[in-house]
Design an enzyme around this catalytic site. Structure first.
Site, short mmCIF file in Angstrom:
data_model
loop_
_atom_site.label_atom_id
_atom_site.label_comp_id
_atom_site.label_asym_id
_atom_site.label_seq_id
_atom_site.Cartn_x
_atom_site.Cartn_y
_atom_site.Cartn_z
N LYS A 1 0.86 -1.34 -0.05
CA LYS A 1 0.13 0.09 0.14
C LYS A 1 0.78 1.35 0.18
O LYS A 1 0.31 2.25 0.15
CB LYS A 1 -0.91 0.11 1.21
CG LYS A 1 -1.77 -1.25 1.37
CD LYS A 1 -2.56 -0.93 2.60
CE LYS A 1 -3.21 -2.46 3.01
NZ LYS A 1 -3.49 -2.57 4.33
N HIS B 1 25.83 -11.07 1.28
CA HIS B 1 25.07 -12.16 1.90
C HIS B 1 25.85 -12.93 3.00
O HIS B 1 26.62 -14.16 2.85
CB HIS B 1 24.72 -13.38 1.01
CG HIS B 1 23.41 -14.30 1.11
ND1 HIS B 1 23.04 -14.46 2.71
CD2 HIS B 1 22.71 -15.11 0.66
CE1 HIS B 1 22.25 -15.28 2.84
NE2 HIS B 1 22.02 -15.77 1.58
N1 CP Z 1 21.37 -19.42 -0.51
C1 CP Z 1 20.05 -18.65 -0.48
O1 CP Z 1 20.30 -17.32 0.12
O2 CP Z 1 18.95 -19.37 -0.70
P1 CP Z 1 17.56 -18.63 -0.45
O3 CP Z 1 17.39 -17.67 -1.67
O4 CP Z 1 16.62 -19.99 -0.78
O5 CP Z 1 17.45 -18.06 0.93
#
Ligand code: CP
Length: 308
Positions: free
Chosen positions: A87, A137
């Site tokens: 929204k 990550h």
């Molecule tokens: N490796 C990994 O980040 O997988 P997902 O995107 O499923 O979290």
């Protein structure tokens, strides 16, 4: 008692070798815990964690939630697709509303690089980056290095090649930072169009020939081509990509030595690796997933111990 040098885990770029050693020592203990009949410890009974996922995930989302529950934290889950973001609510408003419900820690996956850093400067909670666009990550890199250490011992001097779509990969960048901190030699391999121009400034060598790269390495981390982040074509066709950069059993068995094969998931079977490679004894893909829970327990536990 040892503690992390940071209050948030925003990227491997922001932590030290000592931090990684501490996370690994802590994860060793939690790995023992999650293999016991009673897999839960009461460590974080007074901590509430919000998992905010603005992008799809299977492994990371489930792994964080399990890690939090194994530590006895209270957990709330938020998926952008089913929220008031649709929204027009902003990231800061969304997070501040969640924090006003007395949340101590936020685990966030977001499509925008730097979203975690932005949040950490604007809110009072500990932030864990669960993947920010094509940037970092960090818990994936930690679980990847932890899995190499488990299979091959000390990472110092080990040769690791990261293969595939380096340009769009947060896994590649975080792995490069982690492996370099731990003393590994790192190469990247893939089509020239999918290798960023700055990559050598990170202390990484480029090898365009997959067979040469695999004959050099102890470990090959095979990455998925991230079509969802591409607005143009970076190689002529999937067929040609598979011919030049796909790993199949024939290639694996023709190498000079036995290497370890990794993949962060999700796998495109038949593209970056064939099923017989993914399911072989040389692949540690499911060990990576198992170790993800122990690593995330360690990260959350260590960050929670810094919350005043
Ligand atoms: N490796 C990994 O980040 O997988 P997902 O995107 O499923 O979290």
């Amino acid at each position: 008692m040892s503690e992390l040098s940071v209050n948030h885990l925003l990227g491997i770029k922001y932590i030290t070798r000592k931090d990684i050693d501490l996370i690994f020592e802590t994860a060793d203990q939690f790995k023992e815990v999650i293999n016991r009949p009673i897999k839960k410890v009461p460590s974080l009974r007074d901590i509430t964690i919000a998992n905010l996922f603005f992008e799809n995930s299977t492994r990371t989302r489930l792994s964080f939630e399990l890690a939090e529950k194994r530590l006895s934290a209270d957990v709330v889950n938020f998926s952008a697709a089913a929220s008031s973001v649709k929204k027009g609510e902003t990231l800061i408003d969304t997070v501040n509303n969640i924090l006003s419900m007395k949340v101590d820690m936020v685990v966030m996956r977001h499509p925008n690089p730097g979203a975690g850093v932005f949040l950490s400067r604007n809110i009072r909670a500990s932030i864990v980056n669960a993947g920010d666009g094509a940037h970092e990550h960090p818990t994936q890199a930690l679980l990847d290095s932890f899995s190499i250490r488990e299979r091959l011992g000390d990472i110092e001097g080990k040769k690791v090649v990261i293969v595939g779509d380096i340009l769009h990969s947060r896994v590649a960048l975080s792995n490069i930072y982690a492996l370099k901190l731990l003393g590994a030699e790192v190469k990247v391999c893939g089509p020239k169009t999918l290798i960023p121009k700055y990559i050598e400034s990170l202390g990484v060598a480029v090898e365009l020939d997959l067979r040469k790269a695999l004959n050099w390495c102890d470990v090959a981390n095979m990455l998925r081509v991230q079509n969802e982040r591409m607005d143009i074509s970076y190689f002529p066709s999937t067929r040609e990509y598979v011919q030049q950069y796909g790993l199949d059993r024939e290639l694996l068995e023709s190498l000079d030595k036995e290497i370890v094969v990794m993949h962060p998931g999700p796998i495109n079977r038949g593209v970056e690796i064939t099923s017989d490679v993914a399911d072989s004894g040389q692949a540690i893909i499911l060990n990576q997933v198992e170790n993800g829970v122990a690593i995330r327990m360690a990260v959350i536990y260590l960050l929670a111990s810094k919350i005043k």
